[in-house]
Design a protein around this motif. Structure first.
Motif, PDB file in Angstrom:
ATOM      1  N   ASN A 145     -35.813  -9.861 -17.358  1.00  0.00           N
ATOM      2  CA  ASN A 145     -35.988  -9.611 -18.800  1.00  0.00           C
ATOM      3  C   ASN A 145     -36.414  -8.179 -19.121  1.00  0.00           C
ATOM      4  O   ASN A 145     -36.468  -7.804 -20.281  1.00  0.00           O
ATOM      5  N   GLU A 146     -36.740  -7.419 -18.123  1.00  0.00           N
ATOM      6  CA  GLU A 146     -37.122  -6.008 -18.301  1.00  0.00           C
ATOM      7  C   GLU A 146     -38.235  -5.837 -19.322  1.00  0.00           C
ATOM      8  O   GLU A 146     -38.201  -4.944 -20.169  1.00  0.00           O
ATOM      9  N   ALA A 147     -39.254  -6.684 -19.232  1.00  0.00           N
ATOM     10  CA  ALA A 147     -40.335  -6.640 -20.210  1.00  0.00           C
ATOM     11  C   ALA A 147     -41.092  -5.310 -20.135  1.00  0.00           C
ATOM     12  O   ALA A 147     -41.485  -4.751 -21.149  1.00  0.00           O
ATOM     13  N   MET A 148     -41.273  -4.811 -18.938  1.00  0.00           N
ATOM     14  CA  MET A 148     -41.921  -3.501 -18.801  1.00  0.00           C
ATOM     15  C   MET A 148     -40.996  -2.497 -18.100  1.00  0.00           C
ATOM     16  O   MET A 148     -40.648  -1.471 -18.666  1.00  0.00           O
ATOM     17  N   VAL A 149     -40.599  -2.794 -16.899  1.00  0.00           N
ATOM     18  CA  VAL A 149     -39.734  -1.874 -16.153  1.00  0.00           C
ATOM     19  C   VAL A 149     -38.275  -2.204 -16.480  1.00  0.00           C
ATOM     20  O   VAL A 149     -37.858  -3.351 -16.356  1.00  0.00           O
ATOM     21  N   ASN A 150     -37.539  -1.221 -16.929  1.00  0.00           N
ATOM     22  CA  ASN A 150     -36.128  -1.480 -17.224  1.00  0.00           C
ATOM     23  C   ASN A 150     -35.230  -0.665 -16.295  1.00  0.00           C
ATOM     24  O   ASN A 150     -35.698   0.138 -15.495  1.00  0.00           O
ATOM     25  N   TYR A 151     -33.922  -0.911 -16.421  1.00  0.00           N
ATOM     26  CA  TYR A 151     -32.963  -0.307 -15.488  1.00  0.00           C
ATOM     27  C   TYR A 151     -33.046   1.218 -15.494  1.00  0.00           C
ATOM     28  O   TYR A 151     -32.753   1.868 -14.492  1.00  0.00           O
ATOM     29  N   ARG A 152     -33.444   1.802 -16.631  1.00  0.00           N
ATOM     30  CA  ARG A 152     -33.510   3.274 -16.682  1.00  0.00           C
ATOM     31  C   ARG A 152     -34.625   3.805 -15.772  1.00  0.00           C
ATOM     32  O   ARG A 152     -34.493   4.874 -15.179  1.00  0.00           O
ATOM     33  N   HIS A 153     -35.707   3.041 -15.660  1.00  0.00           N
ATOM     34  CA  HIS A 153     -36.760   3.464 -14.722  1.00  0.00           C
ATOM     35  C   HIS A 153     -36.240   3.458 -13.291  1.00  0.00           C
ATOM     36  O   HIS A 153     -36.551   4.337 -12.496  1.00  0.00           O
ATOM     37  N   PHE A 154     -35.430   2.435 -12.976  1.00  0.00           N
ATOM     38  CA  PHE A 154     -34.857   2.396 -11.619  1.00  0.00           C
ATOM     39  C   PHE A 154     -33.891   3.560 -11.419  1.00  0.00           C
ATOM     40  O   PHE A 154     -33.854   4.175 -10.355  1.00  0.00           O
ATOM     41  N   LEU A 155     -33.115   3.864 -12.474  1.00  0.00           N
ATOM     42  CA  LEU A 155     -32.195   5.007 -12.367  1.00  0.00           C
ATOM     43  C   LEU A 155     -32.955   6.300 -12.074  1.00  0.00           C
ATOM     44  O   LEU A 155     -32.527   7.102 -11.241  1.00  0.00           O
ATOM     45  N   GLU A 156     -34.055   6.491 -12.771  1.00  0.00           N
ATOM     46  CA  GLU A 156     -34.825   7.727 -12.545  1.00  0.00           C
ATOM     47  C   GLU A 156     -35.334   7.810 -11.107  1.00  0.00           C
ATOM     48  O   GLU A 156     -35.399   8.884 -10.518  1.00  0.00           O
ATOM     49  N   TYR A 157     -35.679   6.652 -10.565  1.00  0.00           N
ATOM     50  CA  TYR A 157     -36.075   6.634  -9.156  1.00  0.00           C
ATOM     51  C   TYR A 157     -34.880   6.925  -8.246  1.00  0.00           C
ATOM     52  O   TYR A 157     -34.962   7.758  -7.324  1.00  0.00           O
ATOM     53  N   LEU A 158     -33.754   6.247  -8.536  1.00  0.00           N
ATOM     54  CA  LEU A 158     -32.578   6.376  -7.653  1.00  0.00           C
ATOM     55  C   LEU A 158     -32.028   7.794  -7.674  1.00  0.00           C
ATOM     56  O   LEU A 158     -31.460   8.262  -6.692  1.00  0.00           O
ATOM     57  N   GLU A 159     -32.221   8.473  -8.784  1.00  0.00           N
ATOM     58  CA  GLU A 159     -31.769   9.866  -8.892  1.00  0.00           C
ATOM     59  C   GLU A 159     -32.329  10.694  -7.736  1.00  0.00           C
ATOM     60  O   GLU A 159     -31.641  11.535  -7.179  1.00  0.00           O
ATOM     61  N   MET A 160     -33.562  10.414  -7.356  1.00  0.00           N
ATOM     62  CA  MET A 160     -34.173  11.236  -6.300  1.00  0.00           C
ATOM     63  C   MET A 160     -34.352  10.500  -4.978  1.00  0.00           C
ATOM     64  O   MET A 160     -34.818  11.095  -4.009  1.00  0.00           O
ATOM     65  N   ASP A 161     -33.978   9.221  -4.930  1.00  0.00           N
ATOM     66  CA  ASP A 161     -34.128   8.472  -3.674  1.00  0.00           C
ATOM     67  C   ASP A 161     -33.184   9.033  -2.615  1.00  0.00           C
ATOM     68  O   ASP A 161     -31.972   9.048  -2.799  1.00  0.00           O
ATOM     69  N   PRO A 162     -33.726   9.491  -1.479  1.00  0.00           N
ATOM     70  CA  PRO A 162     -32.847  10.114  -0.468  1.00  0.00           C
ATOM     71  C   PRO A 162     -31.874   9.133   0.178  1.00  0.00           C
ATOM     72  O   PRO A 162     -30.849   9.544   0.715  1.00  0.00           O
ATOM     73  N   HIS A 163     -32.176   7.832   0.147  1.00  0.00           N
ATOM     74  CA  HIS A 163     -31.279   6.860   0.773  1.00  0.00           C
ATOM     75  C   HIS A 163     -30.067   6.535  -0.103  1.00  0.00           C
ATOM     76  O   HIS A 163     -29.064   6.053   0.391  1.00  0.00           O
ATOM     77  N   THR A 164     -30.188   6.753  -1.402  1.00  0.00           N
ATOM     78  CA  THR A 164     -29.159   6.294  -2.340  1.00  0.00           C
ATOM     79  C   THR A 164     -28.123   7.372  -2.621  1.00  0.00           C
ATOM     80  O   THR A 164     -28.470   8.473  -3.041  1.00  0.00           O
ATOM     81  N   GLU A 165     -26.851   7.031  -2.375  1.00  0.00           N
ATOM     82  CA  GLU A 165     -25.774   7.964  -2.706  1.00  0.00           C
ATOM     83  C   GLU A 165     -24.900   7.459  -3.843  1.00  0.00           C
ATOM     84  O   GLU A 165     -24.178   8.218  -4.469  1.00  0.00           O
ATOM     85  N   ILE A 166     -24.900   6.130  -4.059  1.00  0.00           N
ATOM     86  CA  ILE A 166     -24.069   5.528  -5.097  1.00  0.00           C
ATOM     87  C   ILE A 166     -24.917   4.510  -5.837  1.00  0.00           C
ATOM     88  O   ILE A 166     -25.613   3.713  -5.208  1.00  0.00           O
ATOM     89  N   ILE A 167     -24.802   4.507  -7.171  1.00  0.00           N
ATOM     90  CA  ILE A 167     -25.593   3.573  -7.967  1.00  0.00           C
ATOM     91  C   ILE A 167     -24.659   2.581  -8.648  1.00  0.00           C
ATOM     92  O   ILE A 167     -23.706   2.980  -9.322  1.00  0.00           O
ATOM     93  N   VAL A 168     -24.927   1.301  -8.466  1.00  0.00           N
ATOM     94  CA  VAL A 168     -24.101   0.247  -9.049  1.00  0.00           C
ATOM     95  C   VAL A 168     -24.963  -0.540 -10.034  1.00  0.00           C
ATOM     96  O   VAL A 168     -26.043  -1.002  -9.686  1.00  0.00           O
ATOM     97  N   LEU A 169     -24.470  -0.663 -11.272  1.00  0.00           N
ATOM     98  CA  LEU A 169     -25.242  -1.326 -12.325  1.00  0.00           C
ATOM     99  C   LEU A 169     -24.489  -2.502 -12.927  1.00  0.00           C
ATOM    100  O   LEU A 169     -23.299  -2.386 -13.256  1.00  0.00           O
ATOM    101  N   TYR A 170     -25.177  -3.628 -13.094  1.00  0.00           N
ATOM    102  CA  TYR A 170     -24.680  -4.673 -13.993  1.00  0.00           C
ATOM    103  C   TYR A 170     -25.678  -4.762 -15.140  1.00  0.00           C
ATOM    104  O   TYR A 170     -26.849  -5.076 -14.936  1.00  0.00           O
TER     105      TYR A 170
END
Lengths: 499, 499
Positions: free
Chosen positions: B192-217
C-alpha cells in the motif's frame, strides 16, 4: 497425374514402407529416419534398403527395393542426389505408390538442380508415383503410428495439422507441440514441392476427420488465387493459421536462397488472406499458442469475459489487455457476488475480475469459475494462477524438510500429494464446466510448468488449457472469437481489433 | 521523517531481524516467511516472536520483541490487523529500525482501514521507523542472503532490481526469473506504500552498485511529475522497464479494488514516460525477457544485424521480424563468405542470414558467429538453433537404445556427453566473443530448455542468453538498442519503430 485427397491419405496411411539409404551410421539421415520409424512403433512391414547390411535396428534389410518380397507402398529416399535417378527407376519398376524424397541438392541449388528436379517429377508422374519433396525433412502421421522426421519427436494424436515449407521450422514447432501437450493429426515438411504442394495437403485436410485446425508455414504461395479460393472454402469449416515467411525484402531474399521461393506481393496478400478468413501470425510460437486454443476449448459466442484471479496484479494486467484487445468485463449480479463471497474473506474485490485474494480454500476457485461461466452475460472465463501453485508449494516443502524437524514427514507428503491432485481435479472441473456450459475457460499458470500448456482429460473432447502469461490467454481467446464471429456472420469483426 | 537511500539500504541489509507472528502452523504467513528466512540462509541473528513456542525451525523463539536480548534491526509483522498497534508500540519501545508490514486489512479495505493506516504511519514516523507496506508480500535481498517472501524462491545474485506494487505479480516474476536463470539485486513488494513508496526505492536503486536494470510494476504512480523527473535522471545511467497496471477503464477499476490505486491519465503518461526514457511494456513476461537482454549482453551501437541459423525457416522468419522492427541485415564481404564456406557444403546460402544447413560440424557455428561479430558493418549477432540441439539428440539416443542392439552403449554415452559439453562450450565462446568485440550476441534455443534463458559463464560480466523464439531475440535487441541510442544521442530513435 492427378493428386487427389485420397492419394495424400495413402501417403499418410501407408500399408508398408521402405527406407532407401537406411543405415546405422550415426548422424546420417538414413539413420535418423529409419530408427525413428522403427522406434516409433509403425506396425506395418518396414523394409530398410542397404546393399551392405543384413539387419538394421532389428529389422531385416534388403540390397535393393527390387529384392523386397512384397509390395512397397511408401518409400523414403535418403541417398545422395547423384544416385537418385537409379533408385527411382527401381521404385518405378517395383510399383511404389508414394515417395518422400529427403535428399536435397535439387531446385534449391540452381539451374542444374532444377533440371534434375524436373526429370524426377516427369518420371514419377509417368509411373503414377506421388512425390513429396525433394529437400523435405519428413512426415509424421500419429494416427498411423508413423514418425519419420529427423528429430525423434512423437507428438500425440490430436486435431492440429502442420504443413511447413521449412523442415527445420516445422520440426521445431512439432517439438514444441510435443513439449506443450498439443496433439497433432499430421505433420509434413513439403520441401521444394516439386510435385505435391501445400494446396494438395490442404485439399486433403479439408476432409480429414482427424484435423480440426490447419497450421501453415509458407514461403512461396505459388498460385495465390487458387490458395485464396481454397482457403475461403476451408475456413468455413476449419480455421487456418498462416505464418508467411518472406514478408519483407530481407526475409524474401533469405527465402529465395532457402527454398527457392519468390516473395509474393505481401500487402495485397494480407487483404486477400483476411477476405479468405485466414488467421495470419508473424511469430512461429504464436502458431502453436493459437492452435492450442483452437484445439482445446469451445469457441465463445461474444466478447464478454469473466476473470478469476488468485491475486490482484494479474487481474489488473489481464483487465487492461482484455479491454485493449476489444473485450468487455461485465459487472457481476449481486447474487453471484454473494455466492462467491461465502468462500472468501470479507475484504475481497466483489467485482469482475474476481480476486481470490490468495485464498487456500480449494472450493473457492471452482465456485467462482462456475458462477461466472454459467452467467448469461458472460461468454468466456479466464482463470489465473490456480494451476502452477504446485511448484510453489514444492519449494515451501523443500524448505520445511530442511529446517523444520518438528513437522511430521507424512504431513508434508500429504500436502505434496494434495497439491498435485488438486491441480488434476481443477483441470477436470474446467473441462466439465466447458462441456456443461459450452463456453471456453482458459487458464494461466502461476509458474512455467513441466506439464505443458494442454492437459487432456480422458473422455472429453475439450482439454484443460493453461497458458504461461495473460496475454497469451487473451490473444488465444481473441483468435477463436474472431474465427467464430466470422464463421457465423460472414463479416469482418467489430469491436475486436485487428491482429 | 526523511526516507533516504541509506535508510532503504539498511532495510535491505539488516544486521538482525525478527518475525512477529512467526509460527510453524502450516500455510500461515508467519510460517512461510520465517521458514523461508531460516532455510534461505540469512546469516545474522533471527528472532521469531511467538508467545506459545520455544523454538521454531530450529531457532530460539521469544514471547515478545521486548524479550529479545539484543538489538532488532528489521521486523516483519505478520499478525492480524487487530493486534498491529500493540506490537507496533513494542517495536517502538525496542528501537526497531525498519518494519516490513505483511499484514493486510488497511487502506485497501475502506475508510476504517485508511484511518488505521494513517495511525500506523504517524506512529512509525514519530519513532523514526521505516515502514514498508502494509499489505506487502515481502522482500528479497540476495546480496544479504535474505529471502522473505511467501513463495520460497531463491533467485541468484544479479543486476536486475524489481519493485512491484502487486505482491503476487512481483512474486511470479521472481519465480520466473529464478527458473530462467536471471539474477536479481533485490525484490520488494511495496504494497500500500503508506510510508515508503516506489520512488524511494528508485532513489536507492539509482546508486545501488549491484543494480544495473530497474523493473517496475506500478498501479498508482502518485506524483507523476516527481516520477518523471527522477526517471529522467536515472535512465541516463540505468534503464527502467515499466509495466503500468490500470491503463484501461477495466484495468483501472480493478486496480482500485486491488491496492486502492487510481489510474492516471494514461495517454499523457505514455508521452511523459517516453520523454523520461522509460521503456514501457504491456505484458509481464516482457519485463523479464527484456531485463534478460539488459543484464546479459553489451549494448549495440547501431541497427545492423548478422544472423546465423541452423536452418532456413528460422532465418526467413528472423529476417522478416528484424526488418519489420527497423533493423538492417548487411551483405557479407566476399572474404567472409569464403571463410565460412570452408566449413559448409557448397550449396549453403552465402548471404546474411548465414544458413548452416543443419551442419553437424561443431566448428561451423563458432566460425560463422565470430566472422560476423568482428565485422565493422555489423552491430549485433543473432544465432538460432545451435543450443537446444541436446534435447533433440537425447530423443535420438533414446530411440537408439530401444531399437539398435548393435550400437555400443559407450558410443551413445559419448555422443550424449559431447552434445551437453558442446552447448557449454558454445555458451562460453559467445561470452568470449562479446568480451573481445563488445557487441551483443543473442541466441535462440532450438527447444524449450530446462536450463533457462540465461547461462552464467564464470569470470565474465556477460552471460550467454538464449531466448525461446526469434521475436523475443529481436525485441530484446531492439530494447537495448533504443536505450543505447537514447543515452548517447539524447533524442528519439529512428529508424527503429516504436514499441
Amino acid at each position: 497425374m492427378e493428386i487427389t485427397p485420397e492419394r495424400i491419405r495413402q501417403l499418410l496411411f501407408p500399408k508398408s514402407l521402405a527406407v532407401i539409404g537406411a543405415t546405422n551410421y550415426f548422424g546420417k539421415w538414413g539413420q535418423f529416419i529409419t530408427s525413428n520409424i522403427v522406434a516409433g512403433g509403425f506396425d506395418g512391414p518396414i523394409y530398410p534398403i542397404n546393399p551392405r547390411a543384413d539387419r538394421l535396428f532389428g529389422v531385416k534389410c534388403y540390397k535393393s527395393i527390387l529384392d523386397v518380397p512384397a509390395d512397397v507402398d511408401l518409400a523414403f529416399v535418403t541417398i545422395p542426389v547423384q544416385k537418385v535417378m537409379d533408385v527411382l527407376l527401381e521404385c518405378g519398376q517395383k510399383g511404389v505408390n508414394s515417395i518422400v524424397m529427403i535428399t536435397s541438392g535439387f531446385g534449391e541449388t540452381g539451374e542444374e538442380g532444377k533440371r534434375l528436379q524436373r526429370m524426377v517429377v516427369e518420371y514419377c508422374s509417368s509411373k503414377g508415383i506421388l512425390l513429396v519433396g525433394p529437400n523435405t525433412m519428413g512426415i509424421i502421421s500419429p494416427y498411423r503410428g508413423l514418425f519419420a522426421t529427423g528429430p525423434h519427436t512423437r507428438p500425440k494424436k490430436g486435431a492440429v495439422a502442420f504443413v511447413s515449407q521449412s523442415g527445420n521450422l516445422g520440426n521445431q514447432l512439432v517439438f514444441w507441440a510435443t513439449q506443450q501437450g498439443i496433439g497433432i493429426s499430421m505433420f509434413v515438411g513439403s520441401g521444394n514441392e516439386a510435385m505435391v504442394n501445400y494446396r494438395h495437403f490442404l485439399e486433403y485436410l479439408e476432409m480429414d476427420p482427424h484435423t480440426e485446425i490447419i497450421v501453415l508455414y509458407i514461403e512461396e504461395l505459388g498460385k495465390a488465387r487458387a490458395f485464396v479460393e481454397l482457403a475461403q472454402r476451408i475456413t468455413e469449416k476449419k480455421p487456418i493459421l498462416l505464418l508467411k515467411g518472406g514478408r519483407t525484402a530481407s526475409g524474401g531474399k533469405t527465402a529465395l536462397t532457402h527454398t527457392g521461393a519468390l516473395a509474393g506481393e505481401n500487402k495485397v496478400l494480407g487483404k486477400a488472406m483476411k477476405q479468405a478468413g485466414v488467421i495470419m501470425v508473424n511469430i512461429p510460437t504464436e502458431l502453436l499458442e493459437l492452435s492450442a486454443a483452437f484445439s482445446s476449448v469451445p469457441f465463445p459466442k461474444g466478447n464478454k469475459v469473466g476473470v478469476v484471479t488468485l491475486g490482484g496484479g494479474w487481474g489488473v494486467v489481464t483487465s487492461d489487455l482484455l479491454e485493449e484487445m476489444g473485450f468487455v468485463l461485465p459487472e457481476l449480479p449481486k447474487e453471484v457476488v454473494d455466492k462467491i463471497g461465502k468462500y472468501l474473506p470479507p475484504f475481497w474485490s466483489k467485482i469482475n475480475p474476481v480476486d481470490l485474494v490468495g485464498t487456500r480454500d480449494p472450493d473457492a476457485p471452482l465456485v467462482a469459475v462456475e458462477e461466472l461461466v454459467k452467467l448469461e452475460e458472460i461468454d468466456a472465463v479466464i482463470v489465473l494462477g490456480i494451476v502452477g501453485r504446485k511448484e510453489v508449494v514444492d519449494l515451501l516443502l523443500k524448505s520445511m524438510r530442511e529446517v523444520d524437524p518438528d513437522t511430521p514427514p507424512e504431513f508434508l507428503k500429504r500436502v505434496e500429494d494434495f497439491s498435485g491432485e488438486y491441480e488434476e481435479h481443477f483441470a477436470r472441473k474446467m473441462v466439465e464446466f466447458m462441456e456443461v456450459y459450452q463456453k471456453p475457460i482458459i487458464g494461466v499458470s502461476l509458474t512455467t510448468s513441466v506439464s505443458g500448456m494442454v492437459r487432456e482429460v480422458p473422455g472429453s473432447k475439450y482439454k484443460a488449457l493453461f497458458y504461461q502469461s495473460p496475454e497469451q490467454a487473451v490473444r488465444g481467446l481473441r483468435a477463436i472469437l474472431q474465427y467464430e464471429m466470422r464463421r457465423n456472420h460472414r463479416m469482418p469483426l467489430s469491436p475486436i481489433s485487428d491482429l
